[in-house]
Design an enzyme around this catalytic site. Sequence first.
Site, short mmCIF file in Angstrom:
data_model
loop_
_atom_site.label_atom_id
_atom_site.label_comp_id
_atom_site.label_asym_id
_atom_site.label_seq_id
_atom_site.Cartn_x
_atom_site.Cartn_y
_atom_site.Cartn_z
N ASN A 86 3.37 -12.80 -4.72
CA ASN A 86 3.68 -12.19 -5.33
C ASN A 86 3.79 -11.91 -7.53
O ASN A 86 2.73 -12.31 -7.24
CB ASN A 86 5.52 -12.09 -5.40
CG ASN A 86 6.47 -11.05 -5.24
OD1 ASN A 86 6.52 -10.70 -5.52
ND2 ASN A 86 7.54 -10.55 -3.87
N ARG A 87 5.47 -12.21 -7.53
CA ARG A 87 4.81 -11.99 -9.13
C ARG A 87 5.43 -13.14 -9.72
O ARG A 87 6.62 -13.45 -9.71
CB ARG A 87 5.62 -10.46 -9.66
CG ARG A 87 5.12 -9.78 -9.83
CD ARG A 87 5.50 -7.91 -10.28
NE ARG A 87 4.76 -6.85 -9.71
CZ ARG A 87 4.48 -6.29 -8.56
NH1 ARG A 87 5.30 -6.99 -7.55
NH2 ARG A 87 3.67 -4.46 -8.05
N HIS A 112 0.45 -11.55 -6.51
CA HIS A 112 -1.01 -11.88 -5.77
C HIS A 112 -1.94 -13.32 -5.93
O HIS A 112 -3.19 -13.02 -5.52
CB HIS A 112 -0.89 -11.04 -4.89
CG HIS A 112 -0.01 -10.01 -3.74
ND1 HIS A 112 0.82 -10.46 -3.89
CD2 HIS A 112 -0.10 -9.24 -3.61
CE1 HIS A 112 1.79 -9.84 -3.21
NE2 HIS A 112 0.81 -8.93 -3.50
N HIS A 185 0.11 -9.83 3.40
CA HIS A 185 0.54 -8.82 3.11
C HIS A 185 -0.58 -7.53 4.06
O HIS A 185 -0.35 -6.86 4.03
CB HIS A 185 -0.35 -8.65 1.72
CG HIS A 185 0.17 -7.77 1.30
ND1 HIS A 185 0.72 -6.16 1.35
CD2 HIS A 185 0.64 -7.83 0.20
CE1 HIS A 185 1.29 -5.63 0.58
NE2 HIS A 185 1.54 -6.64 -1.02
N TYR A 187 0.94 -3.81 6.24
CA TYR A 187 1.75 -2.90 6.73
C TYR A 187 1.56 -2.86 8.12
O TYR A 187 -0.17 -2.19 8.66
CB TYR A 187 0.22 -1.86 5.39
CG TYR A 187 0.37 -1.72 3.43
CD1 TYR A 187 1.06 -1.13 3.40
CD2 TYR A 187 -0.40 -3.32 3.75
CE1 TYR A 187 0.87 -1.34 1.78
CE2 TYR A 187 -0.97 -2.85 2.04
CZ TYR A 187 0.37 -2.24 1.45
OH TYR A 187 0.01 -2.29 -0.03
N ASP A 251 10.92 -2.11 -2.33
CA ASP A 251 10.12 -2.99 -3.14
C ASP A 251 11.02 -3.71 -3.71
O ASP A 251 10.76 -4.68 -4.76
CB ASP A 251 8.65 -2.51 -3.57
CG ASP A 251 7.77 -3.19 -4.63
OD1 ASP A 251 7.84 -4.78 -3.24
OD2 ASP A 251 7.55 -3.50 -5.19
N GLN A 289 9.33 -10.46 1.08
CA GLN A 289 10.12 -9.23 0.01
C GLN A 289 9.70 -8.28 1.27
O GLN A 289 8.09 -7.10 2.26
CB GLN A 289 8.39 -8.90 0.15
CG GLN A 289 8.17 -7.64 -1.41
CD GLN A 289 8.68 -8.00 -2.41
OE1 GLN A 289 9.41 -9.49 -2.37
NE2 GLN A 289 9.07 -7.28 -3.41
N GLU A 316 7.27 -9.19 3.84
CA GLU A 316 6.17 -10.74 3.90
C GLU A 316 7.19 -11.46 2.94
O GLU A 316 8.04 -11.90 2.82
CB GLU A 316 5.28 -10.10 2.43
CG GLU A 316 4.75 -8.83 2.69
CD GLU A 316 4.37 -8.17 0.67
OE1 GLU A 316 4.11 -8.99 -0.06
OE2 GLU A 316 4.93 -6.86 0.70
#
Length: 351
Positions: A86-87, A112, A185, A187, A251, A289, A316
Site C-alpha cells: 500500500n502507500r 507497494h 495482490h 485479483y 479502494d 484493502q 488484500e
Amino acid sequence: MAKICFFSGFLLLAFLSMFEAQEVKVYELKRGDFSAKFTNYGAIMLSLILPDKTGKLDDVVLGYDSVNDYKNDTTYFGAIVGRVANRIGGANFTLNGVHYKIVANDGKNSLHGGSKGFGDVIWTVKNYKKDSHITFTYNSFDGEEGFPGNLSVSVTYMIIGTNKLGVKMVAKPLNKATPVNLALHTYWNLGGHSSGDILSHTLQLFGSSITPVDGELIPTGKIVPVQGTPYDFLQPREIGSKFNQLSDGYDINYVLDKSSPKHLRKVAVVQETKSGRKMELWTNMPGVQFYTSNMLKSEKGKEGFTYSIHAGLCLETQGFPDAVNNPNFPSQIVNPGDTYKHFMVYRFTAH
C-alpha cells in the site's frame, strides 16, 4: 588491466543475468480438481482452478499467459507486494530518530514497496511438494528501495484439506528495525477470470470501520464507521449496488472486527450466483484493502481476453496504509529478534 577487469566484470554480470532469467519457473500445487500455479518471479499466484456447482472448472484469478508479461505490468496481478504494501505518504518516514526517504513511484508517494518491490524480484524456492505446498524465500538488502536493514522473507502457499488455500508470510529483520507490511495482490473473479465484471458478486465484509483517504489515497489518520455509508458490507449485498454513491468504485482499507485471541479474524465472504462459487477468507492482520480494479482498463490477459474496469476484486489483508506516519494506527515496525507473521486462509465451495 583496467579494461580486462571491466570486460570480465561485464561478462560476470551478463552471466548472472542469464542465470537469473533461466531460473524463473512455474510451479503447480494440485489436489483433486483444485489446483494453483505460482512463479518465483514476485512469488506471484498465476492461477487458481476449481469447480463450479456443476463441476465445470474455471480459473478464478486474473493474470497473463506468459510469466514475462508480469515483468512489465502495472497491475500487480497476483504478486506478493512489499517491503511495505500500500502507500506511504510523501515516500518518507522517521524511525528511531533517523529520517528515511524511500523511492516514490506513485506521484510523490511510495506504493507497494517502490519501483522495484518484492513483486518484481526473483525469489528462491526452498521447499516444494506438488500436492502440498511451496515456499519462496527472498533476502532484501539494507537500503533496498530506501528501506532500512537486511530482511529475510519467506512466503508459503499450501493446500489445506479440500479446496482450502493457506498463505503464510514471514519476515525477520537481521540488523535494523524496519517497517514490514506484506500483502497478496490477487485479483479474483469467481465466475472465471474471463467472465466479465464483479459488480454482481455478493460481498460480506467484516469491517465496521474504514481509514478514509485524501485525493492521493493517503489515509487522513481518522478511523470512521461504515454504518449508513456505501462502504457498509456488514450484511451481504452486491458489490455494485451502491456504485452510484461512489466516484470510482472501492479502494479503501477496512478495519477488521476483532475475533477471539486464539482465532484468525473472519475477513469476508464472496459469492457468485451463476457459478455457485463462494470464497471465504480469514487472517491475523488488522486490515484489508478492498479494491474493485478501478484502474484496470483494456489489459490484455490470459487466453487473449481483455480485462476491463472492475474485472476483478482484491481483498488484500494488511496492516493499515501509511502506518509509519500515523502513530494511532497499529505499528508495522519489526525489530531484530522479532518476527513478522502474516496468515491467510481461503476456503472455496460451490453450491
